[in-house]
Design a protein around this motif. Sequence first.
Motif, PDB file in Angstrom:
ATOM      1  N   ASP A 101       0.739  -1.050   0.058  1.00 17.18           N
ATOM      2  CA  ASP A 101      -0.150  -0.297  -0.099  1.00 17.18           C
ATOM      3  C   ASP A 101       0.884   1.242  -0.141  1.00 17.18           C
ATOM      4  OD1 ASP A 101      -1.977   1.984   0.350  1.00 17.18           O
ATOM      5  OD2 ASP A 101      -2.498   1.230   2.394  1.00 17.18           O
ATOM      6  N   PRO A 102       0.687   2.121  -0.900  1.00 16.71           N
ATOM      7  CA  PRO A 102       1.821   3.245  -1.156  1.00 16.71           C
ATOM      8  C   PRO A 102       1.239   4.261   0.014  1.00 16.71           C
ATOM      9  CG  PRO A 102      -0.070   3.260  -3.071  1.00 16.71           C
ATOM     10  CD  PRO A 102       0.098   1.973  -2.269  1.00 16.71           C
ATOM     11  N   SER A 103       0.198   4.336   0.474  1.00 18.62           N
ATOM     12  CA  SER A 103      -0.604   5.333   1.493  1.00 18.62           C
ATOM     13  C   SER A 103      -0.226   4.758   2.943  1.00 18.62           C
ATOM     14  CB  SER A 103      -1.844   5.687   1.250  1.00 18.62           C
ATOM     15  OG  SER A 103      -2.743   4.530   1.595  1.00 18.62           O
ATOM     16  N   ALA A 104       0.361   3.639   3.231  1.00 14.93           N
ATOM     17  CA  ALA A 104       0.531   2.979   4.521  1.00 14.93           C
ATOM     18  C   ALA A 104       1.767   3.994   5.180  1.00 14.93           C
ATOM     19  CB  ALA A 104       1.125   1.651   4.331  1.00 14.93           C
ATOM     20  N   PRO A 105       1.361   3.973   6.609  1.00 13.23           N
ATOM     21  CA  PRO A 105       2.481   5.019   7.107  1.00 13.23           C
ATOM     22  C   PRO A 105       3.810   4.236   7.323  1.00 13.23           C
ATOM     23  CG  PRO A 105       0.727   3.432   8.825  1.00 13.23           C
ATOM     24  CD  PRO A 105       0.378   3.199   7.363  1.00 13.23           C
ATOM     25  N   ARG A 106       4.680   5.108   6.951  1.00 16.89           N
ATOM     26  CA  ARG A 106       6.191   4.589   6.997  1.00 16.89           C
ATOM     27  C   ARG A 106       7.155   5.166   8.097  1.00 16.89           C
ATOM     28  NH1 ARG A 106       5.312   1.280   3.210  1.00 16.89           N
ATOM     29  NH2 ARG A 106       4.353   2.077   1.192  1.00 16.89           N
ATOM     30  N   THR A 107       6.460   6.139   8.905  1.00 14.88           N
ATOM     31  CA  THR A 107       7.353   6.676  10.044  1.00 14.88           C
ATOM     32  C   THR A 107       6.302   6.486  11.313  1.00 14.88           C
ATOM     33  OG1 THR A 107       6.160   8.851   9.605  1.00 14.88           O
ATOM     34  CG2 THR A 107       8.035   8.688   8.506  1.00 14.88           C
ATOM     35  N   TRP A 108       6.899   6.634  12.445  1.00 17.86           N
ATOM     36  CA  TRP A 108       6.341   6.717  13.608  1.00 17.86           C
ATOM     37  C   TRP A 108       5.446   7.901  13.954  1.00 17.86           C
ATOM     38  CZ3 TRP A 108       6.443   2.181  16.083  1.00 17.86           C
ATOM     39  CH2 TRP A 108       7.752   1.508  15.798  1.00 17.86           C
ATOM     40  N   ALA A 109       5.660   8.796  13.204  1.00 17.77           N
ATOM     41  CA  ALA A 109       4.528   9.877  13.666  1.00 17.77           C
ATOM     42  C   ALA A 109       3.144   9.313  12.643  1.00 17.77           C
ATOM     43  CB  ALA A 109       5.038  11.046  12.896  1.00 17.77           C
ATOM     44  N   GLN A 110       3.240   9.042  11.567  1.00 21.18           N
ATOM     45  CA  GLN A 110       2.243   8.587  10.724  1.00 21.18           C
ATOM     46  C   GLN A 110       1.622   7.373  11.357  1.00 21.18           C
ATOM     47  OE1 GLN A 110       4.066   7.804   6.954  1.00 21.18           O
ATOM     48  NE2 GLN A 110       3.880   9.531   6.310  1.00 21.18           N
ATOM     49  N   VAL A 111       2.238   6.434  12.311  1.00 20.03           N
ATOM     50  CA  VAL A 111       1.658   5.475  12.863  1.00 20.03           C
ATOM     51  C   VAL A 111       0.906   6.253  14.039  1.00 20.03           C
ATOM     52  CG1 VAL A 111       2.324   3.236  14.494  1.00 20.03           C
ATOM     53  CG2 VAL A 111       3.171   3.819  12.127  1.00 20.03           C
TER      54      VAL A 111
END
Length: 137
Positions: A101-111
């Motif tokens: 998924d290209p919109s999946a969170p990739r940083t801790w802030a996004q998680v």
Amino acid sequence: MNSHENRPRTPDDGPARGSTAQTSPGATRWAILVAALVGIAFVDRSPSDIANQVTLLALLGVAFAVGRWFRPRMVLAALLVGSSIAISRALGLLLGVETADPSAPRTWAQVAALLVLTVPALVAAGVGAFVRGRSRT
């Protein structure tokens, strides 16, 4: 004979006297909740175009059920349901699991931003508790 022994049994009463049941209803509910959370995480990992919508629908459905089934620990269970996707994504980030998924969170802030899903989970659990209360009167 006590007056409470004359009322009909409900699922919240637990096993009857002399029953050979080994697990309590509360333990069974928590086990079902954990299985549902694993199911939500599994649906969230789907590469489908509608996976996000299905995941949100599953999260709200489980949260509604939590409101109906978890009377004393409803808020705790609803918070767990609401944070399940963030926990799943955090574990994926820790383990280095790549998602399609290209919109999946990739940083801790996004998680961490996924914790906003606790709000609709609490609302859905509240609706479930309200429906439970209305159906018993």
